[in-house]
Design an enzyme around this catalytic site. Structure first.
Site, short mmCIF file in Angstrom:
data_model
loop_
_atom_site.label_atom_id
_atom_site.label_comp_id
_atom_site.label_asym_id
_atom_site.label_seq_id
_atom_site.Cartn_x
_atom_site.Cartn_y
_atom_site.Cartn_z
N THR A 14 40.93 28.39 32.53
CA THR A 14 39.68 27.88 33.12
C THR A 14 39.10 26.71 32.36
OG1 THR A 14 39.16 30.11 33.84
CG2 THR A 14 37.33 28.59 33.77
N ASP A 18 47.86 29.22 34.46
CA ASP A 18 46.87 30.29 34.40
C ASP A 18 47.50 31.33 33.47
OD1 ASP A 18 44.51 31.63 36.41
OD2 ASP A 18 45.77 33.03 35.29
N SER A 19 46.70 31.94 32.61
CA SER A 19 47.31 32.82 31.61
C SER A 19 47.94 34.06 32.22
CB SER A 19 46.30 33.18 30.52
OG SER A 19 45.43 34.17 30.97
N SER A 20 47.69 34.31 33.50
CA SER A 20 48.38 35.43 34.17
C SER A 20 49.88 35.15 34.26
CB SER A 20 47.84 35.63 35.58
OG SER A 20 46.44 35.68 35.54
N GLN A 28 43.87 55.28 24.65
CA GLN A 28 43.31 54.55 25.80
C GLN A 28 41.90 54.06 25.49
OE1 GLN A 28 43.28 57.09 29.23
NE2 GLN A 28 45.46 57.48 29.11
N1 ASP Z 1 42.45 33.19 35.07
C1 ASP Z 1 42.10 32.42 33.92
C2 ASP Z 1 43.26 32.51 32.93
O1 ASP Z 1 43.35 33.47 32.22
C3 ASP Z 1 40.82 32.90 33.32
C4 ASP Z 1 40.41 32.12 32.07
O2 ASP Z 1 40.82 30.99 31.87
O3 ASP Z 1 39.64 32.63 31.28
O4 ASP Z 1 44.06 31.60 32.86
#
Ligand code: ASP
Length: 347
Positions: free
Chosen positions: A19, A63-65, A282
């Protein structure tokens, strides 16, 4: 005279995506990555810092995903290739998987003697109410803090919303608030208010040795989160995954789990076959204490590894890293149960 006393620290800013460097696509209303060079244009205040800054970016910011171990290696190599020429590194990344990535990098960089500070933001850099500026400016300030010609921080940190944490102690707790991360089992390394306070007693202190970059990570692992009612079939299926070598068993409270025979024998069989099973709680805070309750004695008896107060994110990284090293069963348990980068508390 040590010329570090007279020259400015050189910081390398590495943009991986997230982001912090995003803009809105007004056609789709979704956030997408933009040209990283513009980040510096957006924050002219960076020129006022007492350091020199160079930037490098992933060819295609992500995107870090979409982070994975290949990107971890790419990032570790950027740091390795620039290690001699820079005094500190600030990694801009998406926050969603930042705890996983920064934990992995902490294990990959053995004998680190320079700061590697991860940061990002909840709002894009161009947004009026953005948290990106403060996060970025203070991260660079932290990375360029020297004492007697040496960097004060010599470990992998994560800076977000006025706090610097040891990266491999963090968890993303909130998708909405600016205070997105927490480190419930270890105090912050630094706090930023009117002054920047670095808590020196909390920092890692290691002998000066040459950097070793560990690039072999083994991804044949799984996180198995227990819940009341989990079936034998599910556990059996997971434990018979082809090539499985490591399991993070997310247990209840202080490391407790179901004591039914079928459950214990499925775990015992997997351990017999050479799968490393690590017990991690957890809960977001607190520690596994094997044998504290009757409901964890069986896990200890069959050879489950004690994850103590490690986070799941850090356990994933440590598992991938230690599997990549190639250790015997006993060595593996020994190293997992010891702190290698300050990731767990040894009582
Ligand atoms: N979806 C974004 C990511 O992790 C959220 C962020 O940048 O904080 O790449």
């Amino acid at each position: 005279m040590n010329d570090k006393l007279t020259t400015k620290p050189k910081i390398l800013l590495i943009y991986t995506g997230g982001t912090i460097g995003m803009v809105k696509d007004y056609k789709t209303n979704a956030l997408k990555a933009f040209n990283f060079e513009k980040i510096l244009e957006k924050i002219p205040e960076l020129n006022q810092l007492n350091c020199s800054i160079e930037t490098i970016s992933f060819e295609e910011p992500i995107d870090s995903s979409n982070m994975n171990t290949q990107y971890y290696v790419l990032l570790a190599e950027i740091i390795e290739n620039n290690y001699a020429n820079f005094d500190g590194f600030v990694v801009l990344s998406g926050s969603d998987t930042m705890s996983y990535t920064s934990s992995a990098i902490s294990f990959m960089l053995e004998n680190l003697q320079k700061p590697v500070i991860f940061t990002g933001s909840q709002l894009p850099i161009g947004d009026l109410r953005t948290d990106a500026k403060e996060n970025l400016i203070t991260s660079i300030e932290i990375a360029s803090t020297w004492e007697n010609g040496k960097p004060v921080i010599t470990e992998v940190g994560l800076y977000f919303e006025y706090k610097l944490y040891r990266a491999n102690r963090t968890t993303k707790l909130n998708a909405e608030q600016f205070e997105a991360f927490a480190s419930l089992n270890y105090t912050p390394l630094a706090e930023s208010g009117v002054h920047l306070h670095i808590h020196k007693h909390s920092l890692l202190d290691r002998p000066e040795e040459n950097l070793i970059v560990r690039k072999k990570l083994n991804t044949n692992i799984v996180i198995l989160k227990l819940f009341p009612g989990i079936t034998k079939e599910v556990i059996k299926q997971i434990l018979s995954t082809p090539n499985l070598e490591g399991v993070i068993l997310e247990t209840y409270g202080a490391g407790n789990a179901n004591t039914e025979d079928w459950f214990v024998s499925l775990l015992a069989n997997a351990i017999q076959k050479g799968v490393h099973i690590v017990n991690v709680t957890q809960c977001v805070g607190g520690s596994v204490i094997l044998g504290h309750y009757e409901t964890s004695i069986h896990l200890r008896d069959i050879g489950v590894i004690n994850g103590k107060d490690i986070t799941t994110e850090s356990a994933v990284a440590k598992l991938m890293y230690l599997l990549g090293v190639g250790l015997s069963k006993e060595e593996f348990k020994h190293y997992f149960e010891h702190s290698l980068r300050g990731e767990m508390t040894i009582f």
